[in-house]
Design an enzyme around this catalytic site. Structure first.
Site, short mmCIF file in Angstrom:
data_model
loop_
_atom_site.label_atom_id
_atom_site.label_comp_id
_atom_site.label_asym_id
_atom_site.label_seq_id
_atom_site.Cartn_x
_atom_site.Cartn_y
_atom_site.Cartn_z
N GLN A 130 56.42 25.74 37.01
CA GLN A 130 56.08 27.01 36.39
C GLN A 130 57.28 27.61 35.67
O GLN A 130 58.41 27.15 35.83
CB GLN A 130 55.55 27.98 37.46
N TYR A 143 53.14 44.54 50.16
CA TYR A 143 52.50 43.23 50.21
C TYR A 143 53.03 42.40 51.38
O TYR A 143 52.25 41.84 52.16
CB TYR A 143 52.73 42.51 48.88
N GLN A 144 54.35 42.33 51.52
CA GLN A 144 54.94 41.44 52.53
C GLN A 144 54.59 41.89 53.95
O GLN A 144 54.27 41.09 54.81
CB GLN A 144 56.47 41.40 52.42
N ASP A 150 59.74 33.34 48.08
CA ASP A 150 60.74 34.41 47.97
C ASP A 150 61.35 34.76 49.33
O ASP A 150 62.43 35.32 49.41
CB ASP A 150 60.10 35.65 47.32
N GLU A 152 56.63 25.49 50.55
CA GLU A 152 56.67 26.09 49.20
C GLU A 152 56.79 24.95 48.20
O GLU A 152 57.60 24.05 48.38
CB GLU A 152 57.87 27.06 49.12
N ASP A 196 53.71 20.40 48.24
CA ASP A 196 52.42 21.03 47.95
C ASP A 196 51.74 21.44 49.27
O ASP A 196 51.54 20.61 50.16
CB ASP A 196 51.55 20.04 47.18
N ASP A 211 50.57 32.68 51.23
CA ASP A 211 51.16 33.66 50.31
C ASP A 211 51.27 32.97 48.95
O ASP A 211 52.32 32.50 48.56
CB ASP A 211 52.54 34.07 50.83
N ASP A 254 48.35 33.29 41.85
CA ASP A 254 46.93 33.31 41.47
C ASP A 254 46.39 31.90 41.23
O ASP A 254 47.15 30.98 40.96
CB ASP A 254 46.77 34.16 40.19
N TYR A 276 51.06 45.10 40.99
CA TYR A 276 50.06 44.04 40.82
C TYR A 276 48.96 44.56 39.93
O TYR A 276 48.69 45.78 39.92
CB TYR A 276 49.48 43.60 42.18
#
Ligand code: SAM
Length: 306
Positions: free
Chosen positions: A48, A78-79, A103, A123, A154, A173, A176, A242
């Site tokens: 990405q 969020y976290q 993150d 991650e 993955d 987590d 999209d 968001y």
């Protein structure tokens, strides 16, 4: 891993010079904008487009494929919610899996829970981890927890190969469902979630916004209800940066509500007394936990037949 994806638009200067405007296919006709003080990082990873900039009013901002993942000013909502909603719904949680979350913010929140013995994190993109360590020390501090075992890979594959019934909590987590996270919103993945959880364990996945994504929420709720059979509930919180300012979570367990009741935290955070837990929370508490499951009427109506 496969071919490097084609670079996506950076969304810097896309509407006005000196501003980041979050234009994306999942929120047509709108674009939240933040004034950019200074671009800090801009590279294409194997998966990405990764960017960091200093904003004028929200601190540093992490952007993946043109989409805001976190800002220093509002990331705590969020976290804290994606972590404590599931962890506080399990008595004495010991093994936790985090998928995505590169993150480190979820890890920071998990570190408040002394009963946890081991945290696996899978991650896909090591650049996200590196960038977070460089630019977001207040978030990536979670990687310092000695219980963390970081795997770069993955999450779909990791979960496929995971031992059956070993996790008390699984937190997804993800970004999209456009790009590398697509598989994290599909049926085979949810099936593997039920397999890797112990009975009474709880999974929590990022489940999008009530204002923008009711069809996605409906689909995920339908699939999860079919697959988990026990308890499945949508909860939500407010995160100003968001799209639409809200984001939700799907809480899932194979046990029914008489055994796993998400609405009443069975492992209340207020009762945990350790040095880590004494760091003040900024959003989550047991009242907010219960309130997060209360849905506005238009959402109740849309989800009533599931
Ligand atoms: N809080 C953010 C939000 O809801 O917009 C998402 C945070 S987090 C930075 C999302 C992470 O999921 C990213 O670091 C991304 O690289 C990772 N990710 C995406 N697809 C993945 C996959 N298939 N397996 C593991 N991690 C994945």
């Amino acid at each position: 891993h496969g071919d490097t994806p084609a670079p996506r638009p950076s969304n810097l200067n896309s509407i006005a010079p000196g501003w980041f405007s979050e234009i994306g296919p999942m929120w047509p006709g709108e674009a939240r904008s933040l004034k950019v003080e200074k671009p800090l990082f801009d590279k294409q990873s194997d998966f990405q487009h990764v960017q960091v900039f200093q904003s004028e009013t929200y601190g540093k901002v992490l952007v993946l494929d043109g989409v805001i993942q976190l800002t220093e000013r509002d990331e705590f909502s969020y976290q804290e919610m994606i972590t404590h909603l599931p962890v506080c719904s399990v008595k004495d949680p010991k093994r936790v899996l985090v998928i995505g979350g590169g993150d480190g913010g979820v890890l920071r929140e998990l570190s408040r829970h002394p009963s946890i013995e081991k945290i696996d994190m899978c991650e896909i993109d090591k650049m996200v981890v590196e960038v977070s360590k460089e630019f977001f020390p207040g978030v990536s501090v979670g990687f310092k927890d000695p219980r963390v075992n970081l795997v770069i890979g993955d999450g779909v594959k990791f979960l496929q190969d995971a031992e059956a019934g070993i996790y008390d909590v699984i937190i997804v987590d993800s970004s999209d469902p456009v790009g590398p996270a697509e598989g994290l919103f599909q049926k085979p993945f949810y099936l593997n979630l039920t397999r890797a959880l112990r009975p009474g364990g709880v999974a929590c996945t990022q489940a999008e916004s009530i204002w923008l994504h009711l069809p996605i929420i409906k689909e995920v709720l339908t699939i999860c209800s079919e697959i988990f059979k026990g308890s499945v509930s949508y909860a939500w919180t407010s995160v100003p940066t968001y799209p639409s300012g809200t984001i939700g979570f799907m809480l899932c367990s194979t046990e029914g509500p008489e055994k796993v009741n998400f609405r009443q935290p069975i492992n209340p955070i207020e009762e945990i007394v350790t040095e880590e837990a004494a760091r003040p929370l900024k959003y989550y508490n047991s009242e907010v936990h219960s309130a997060a499951f209360i849905l506005p009427q238009f959402v109740k109506d849309a989800l009533k037949d599931i």
